[in-house]
Design a protein around this motif. Structure first.
Motif: not given
Length: 73
Positions: A4-8
């Protein structure tokens, strides 16, 4: 770093760059794989390759996968 953090992080890059020289040097195949490549670049602490907003398939893939991650929370 969680997916999730990577996509954000990748979504946050949208529209921030005006220099697409690195992107323009990629082959068509590399551009198709850039979604995965940029994911791993962020995962390993490297800067993602900037992608123009006009590359809608890249941004749609990033958004779809971010939605999947948010649904899992």
């Amino acid at each position: 770093m969680k997916s999730k953090e990577i996509y954000q992080t990748l979504i946050a890059q949208k529209g921030k760059s005006t220099n697409y020289a690195k992107f323009n040097q990629l082959s068509e195949y590399q551009k198709k794989c850039l979604y995965n490549s940029n994911y791993w670049r962020v995962q390993t602490g490297e800067e993602p390759i900037p992608v123009p907003e006009t590359n809608t398939s890249y941004w749609e893939d990033i958004e779809k996968n971010l939605e999947k991650c948010l649904d899992e929370d």
